[in-house]
Design a protein around this motif. Structure first.
Motif: not given
Length: 222
Positions: A89-94
């Protein structure tokens, strides 16, 4: 609410002095576990940083309703980074946000002369609703430069931690943080599907190569 049971301790979420906390309980017969719990409490009391979980209390058996040793810790509302990685569920921004927060926490810790020595996704909780990375589990935390037995989690351990005479260094924490970053971005560890024995062999080989290069003056940095 019981959240973890091992042969070393039982971990519960309970109410303590009007607040929700984490309580680790140790049976009086578990000498090494008790020493580790007291060590973690002592180390945590040296730090004041949003990115580090706080110690609340250390309770001796004579003061405990359970007649056991108890380590009471701040309850961090959120989920471990390891859970978020598994759920994809992780986005690169996260990942960027959590990595910068982790590096800032490690910078604070290292500036005080300490190393965590077990940085990994399981030991990073993403606090909500603030959406910030909090470093937990300071069982192995010690003074930088301290000689120590092999400790940590193989997927995130720096090659030098496999040397015969190993010291706890800030660089090992930074290697581990880099491995966490790699895992968060790719969804896999650098050791991949290697067995524990093969992973240790590869990491020792990296350390030995690095040492040979450092011993050779031609490769030594000014």
């Amino acid at each position: 609410m019981k959240i973890h049971v091992s042969n070393r301790s039982v971990v519960n979420v309970v109410e303590y002095q009007g607040a929700k906390v984490i309580r680790k309980t140790f049976q009086t017969s578990q000498k090494k576990a008790i020493e580790s719990g007291l060590h973690e409490f002592t180390q945590l009391n040296k730090f004041r940083h949003r990115g580090i979980r706080k110690a609340v209390a250390w309770i001796e058996p004579r003061e405990s309703e359970l007649n056991e040793y108890e380590l009471v810790l701040e309850y961090v509302r959120g989920r471990p980074l390891s859970h978020l990685i598994l759920q994809h569920t992780l986005m690169l921004c996260d990942v960027q946000r959590y990595s910068l927060q982790l590096f800032e926490t490690l910078r604070y810790l290292h500036a005080l002369g300490y190393a965590h020595c077990d940085v990994k996704p399981d030991n990073i909780v993403i606090r909500q609703p603030e959406n910030e990375a909090v470093l937990i589990d300071f069982e192995f935390c010690t003074d930088i430069g301290t000689r120590m037995p092999m400790s940590g989690t193989i997927d995130y351990m720096a090659p030098e931690m496999f040397a015969s005479e190993r010291q706890c260094q800030a660089a090992a924490d930074m290697w581990a943080a880099g491995m966490v970053l790699f895992h968060a971005i790719t969804g896999d560890t650098c050791t991949g599907e290697l067995s524990i024995e093969d992973a240790i062999k590869e990491l020792r080989s990296v350390h030995e190569t690095k040492k040979r290069l450092e011993d050779n003056k031609r490769w030594r940095l000014p």
